[in-house]
Design a protein around this motif. Structure first.
Motif, PDB file in Angstrom:
ATOM      1  N   TYR A  20       0.868  -1.170   0.000  1.00 58.36           N
ATOM      2  CA  TYR A  20       0.000   0.000   0.000  1.00 58.36           C
ATOM      3  C   TYR A  20       0.910   1.226   0.000  1.00 58.36           C
ATOM      4  CZ  TYR A  20      -3.429  -3.448   1.611  1.00 58.36           C
ATOM      5  OH  TYR A  20      -4.248  -4.544   1.729  1.00 58.36           O
ATOM      6  N   HIS A  31     -14.650  -5.823   1.957  1.00 55.18           N
ATOM      7  CA  HIS A  31     -14.909  -7.045   1.183  1.00 55.18           C
ATOM      8  C   HIS A  31     -14.842  -8.257   2.102  1.00 55.18           C
ATOM      9  CE1 HIS A  31     -10.571  -7.070   1.616  1.00 55.18           C
ATOM     10  NE2 HIS A  31     -10.621  -8.380   1.401  1.00 55.18           N
ATOM     11  N   GLN A  44       0.569  -9.249   8.903  1.00 55.00           N
ATOM     12  CA  GLN A  44       0.715  -7.791   8.893  1.00 55.00           C
ATOM     13  C   GLN A  44       2.081  -7.475   9.466  1.00 55.00           C
ATOM     14  OE1 GLN A  44      -2.992  -5.428   9.831  1.00 55.00           O
ATOM     15  NE2 GLN A  44      -3.189  -7.034  11.358  1.00 55.00           N
ATOM     16  N   HIS A  86     -13.996  -6.933   5.880  1.00 51.08           N
ATOM     17  CA  HIS A  86     -12.830  -6.217   6.398  1.00 51.08           C
ATOM     18  C   HIS A  86     -12.330  -5.241   5.353  1.00 51.08           C
ATOM     19  CE1 HIS A  86     -11.587 -10.038   4.550  1.00 51.08           C
ATOM     20  NE2 HIS A  86     -10.455  -9.442   4.187  1.00 51.08           N
ATOM     21  N   PHE A 101      -4.526 -17.237   0.752  1.00 50.23           N
ATOM     22  CA  PHE A 101      -5.935 -17.619   0.610  1.00 50.23           C
ATOM     23  C   PHE A 101      -6.006 -19.124   0.371  1.00 50.23           C
ATOM     24  CE2 PHE A 101      -5.478 -13.300  -1.134  1.00 50.23           C
ATOM     25  CZ  PHE A 101      -6.302 -12.607  -0.270  1.00 50.23           C
TER      26      PHE A 101
END
Ligand SMILES: O=C(O)CCC(=O)C(=O)O
Ligand SMILES: [Fe+2]
Ligand SMILES: [Zn+2]
Length: 638
Positions: A167, A184, A195, A242, A261
């Motif tokens: 990001y 989403h 994270q 989230h 995922f």
């Protein structure tokens, strides 16, 4: 307020741990895992490559590859601009199997590491899924604690994806709608999220719909339930929304994260998990598509089908799909102006003329055509097959036909809504040998039933009702073939005597997953359409209050009959229809533009040998009137 719990995974072998995981999955759908056994590595180096380099690896049809900043918009209803993030998706990097994805040279050198990392993530997911199986007390005869693992085998094809995210920082003032990742839910079974340093993730509590922060907690990974597991558990486990927001203290900083995922194998059936905890729950509706086998029995959806839907969505078709009113083109006469410019019956809608959008059913379109006889007009057409607008220019005239009854452009039209029209089709799946479907010449996988002259098919069950009424009788169907991009007429005699199961003898699919594929054949016209409309043809026309249906139409005015300055009596509707959906340009006797197909000779009554199949005009008229005619006429004609 509820908080996302932290679960110590080193206690895995004690039953409490699986209970805790179950509780968290039922309430928040998110939990932190401590002592999970994976150390996180930095993704920064990849994102530091040049933009050109990264774009070489843009996502493919399986959604593997590079996704650039703003390419993805996870929450289109609330975002003005795409997500402020870039990411790279790795499909499964099997060491035994050839890879489906070409890796950038940068990752090529690290593929061993990536492969190992993916496997570790997968193993962790399997352990978590084991905890679910234990907590759900899946009976041993059903697979017990291995129930999920049997459906998530690493070596089998699945949507498993490792995603690294970046990001970028924002220097200028941001808009309140700007977001790093829009709200989403995730798609597969489970997600592991790593994270690092910079927070911003928020989770919507299912109980109160409040957004709470999911901060970075050192040495913990965050796990969340995804859609497939929610569906599989009949909603017991929550696939929770989230998003990643900008915080004052993080907006000017880069944020990096890694997501894994975990998906079920493509072939895994999605019938509910065998657990006593699910007994009293109602299955959720997947609403993505239904398939029936040759025996007419509904087939359970598979994880793979679910995934195709996801790839279609993320591939961007959702953003081009439009919704609004227009004139549905029901028929196009051969050699007419409409025919010459390629207007397609069934799929095309006339939604504008000479810069005016036809948002209201009125005589405006007819008037314009009459006013422009022998002059060029520009029609805006929406194709539900291509999900695309295009412009065609044609000259309304009476010279193309010797029949004075024929219209100016040669289309039969009806005003109606054009949303998801190409989902209301019946996809022919496997065709059984010697079945009515085979004898009618239906082609497996590439044929789609799009309509019938006997009735208007508005939803899935209308088709089956029609078949019931036509048991033992010839039934005419309009069929589109995706390989040849052409429509034809098929006559089938549904019956139970052919020797197999079902009255058609073919599998049928319906819904989103079974819609007609795009051909992109109008792509070359795109340029033409983006030209702005400069003419403002009716100064007296005022914008109607009806909003434009899509942004593509911003150059179109709205026609409002209340401010009409044109005398409406200019046009006389030559139609025996009485309803407002009059068939304006329909001549009394026309041949449908259906491909004539060669039919195989056979004694069976439903086969017509090498013969042109015409449709009786009255039949068509009545179909257009939307009356369901299911009786006596049929016998007369056939
Ligand atoms: O980067 C994050 O923290 C979340 C990413 C995410 O939710 C996703 O990619 O699905
Ligand atoms: Fe996510
Ligand atoms: Zn299908």
């Amino acid at each position: 307020m509820e908080q996302i719990p932290i679960i110590d995974f080193s206690l895995f072998d004690q039953i409490d741990c699986s209970k805790e995981i179950k509780r968290a999955s039922e309430t928040i759908g998110f939990f932190y895992l401590k002592n999970h056994g994976i150390s996180q590595d930095e993704a920064k180096e990849f994102f530091d490559l040049s933009k050109e380099e990264k774009l070489k690896y843009t996502v493919n049809e399986n959604y593997n590859g590079y996704v650039s900043v703003h390419q993805e918009m996870l929450d289109p209803s609330n975002q003005k601009i795409g997500d402020w993030k870039e990411c790279f998706n790795f499909g499964k990097l099997h060491d035994e199997k050839p890879r489906s994805q070409i890796l950038p040279p940068y990752f090529e050198g690290k593929s061993e590491f990536i492969n190992k990392f993916e496997k570790k993530c997968h193993q962790l997911c399997m352990k978590i899924l084991q905890a679910f199986a234990i907590a759900l007390e899946i009976p041993p005869e059903e697979g017990g604690k291995n129930w999920f693992e049997q459906r998530h085998k690493y070596e089998n094809d699945s949507g498993d994806t490792l995603r690294i995210l970046h990001y970028p920082p924002i220097k200028h003032n941001i808009d309140e709608k700007d977001i790093r990742a829009g709200s989403h839910t995730d798609y597969g079974s489970l997600t592991i999220l790593f994270q690092k340093d910079i927070g911003g993730l928020e989770v919507e509590l299912p109980s109160t719909k409040q957004w709470i922060s999911a901060p970075v907690i050192n040495d913990c990974v965050l796990i969340n339930i995804a859609d497939l597991l929610e569906y599989w558990s009949k909603g017991l486990f929550k696939s929770t929304k989230h998003r990643v927001v900008f915080n004052d203290d993080t907006v000017k900083k880069d944020r990096y994260s890694i997501a894994y995922f975990c998906h079920a194998e493509n072939d895994a059936g999605l019938d509910p998990i065998p657990s006593k905890y699910l007994e009293n729950l109602v299955p959720l509706n997947l609403e993505k598509g239904i398939s029936y086998g040759v025996d007419g029995v509904k087939k359970p959806s598979t994880a793979g089908e679910h995934l195709i839907y996801f790839c279609i969505e993320m591939g961007g078709t959702q953003s081009t799909e439009a919704k609004g009113y227009g004139y549905h083109v029901l028929r196009v006469q051969e050699n007419s102006p409409a025919y010459t410019v390629g207007i397609e019956p069934f799929f095309d809608y006339i939604v504008g003329i000479n810069g005016v959008q036809l948002v209201i059913d009125s005589s405006y379109l007819q008037e314009q055509l009459l006013l422009n006889i022998d002059k060029e007009v520009i029609l805006l057409i929406y194709s539900t097959k291509e999900q695309e607008f295009r412009e065609v220019s044609l000259i309304p005239n009476r010279d193309w036909s010797s029949n004075s009854q024929d219209g100016l452009i040669g289309c039969s039209i009806r005003y109606c809504l054009y949303e998801s029209t190409n989902e209301n089709v019946w996809h022919i799946l496997d065709v059984a040998v010697d079945s009515p479907a085979e004898m009618a010449g239906l082609v497996s996988m590439t044929d789609y039933v799009i309509g019938t002259p006997h009735a208007t098919l508005r939803n899935e069950s209308d088709f089956y009702d029609l078949i019931d009424v036509y048991l033992g009788k010839p039934l005419r169907l309009y069929v589109y073939n995706a390989d040849f991009d052409v429509c034809r007429e098929v006559i089938i005699v549904p019956n139970h005597e052919w020797g197999g199961e079902g009255s058609l003898g073919c599998g049928v699919g319906y819904g989103y997953l079974h819609r007609i594929p795009k051909t992109n054949k109008f792509k070359s016209h795109e340029q033409e359409f983006t030209l702005p409309w400069d003419a403002s043809p009716q100064e007296t026309r005022i914008e109607s209050s009806v909003p434009a249906t899509t942004t593509n139409l911003t150059n179109y005015q709205h026609y409002n009959p209340e401010n009409d300055t044109i005398t409406p009596t200019l046009y006389h509707v030559e139609s025996n229809n009485n309803e407002q959906n009059a068939e304006f340009f329909t001549p009394a006797n026309l041949q449908p533009k259906m491909m004539n197909i060669e039919r195989v000779s056979n004694e069976s009554e439903n086969i017509i040998t090498s013969e042109k199949v015409g449709i009786n005009d009255r039949e068509i008229e009545e179909a257009f009137e939307e009356k369901v005619i299911l009786n006596e006429k049929q016998g007369k004609q056939d």
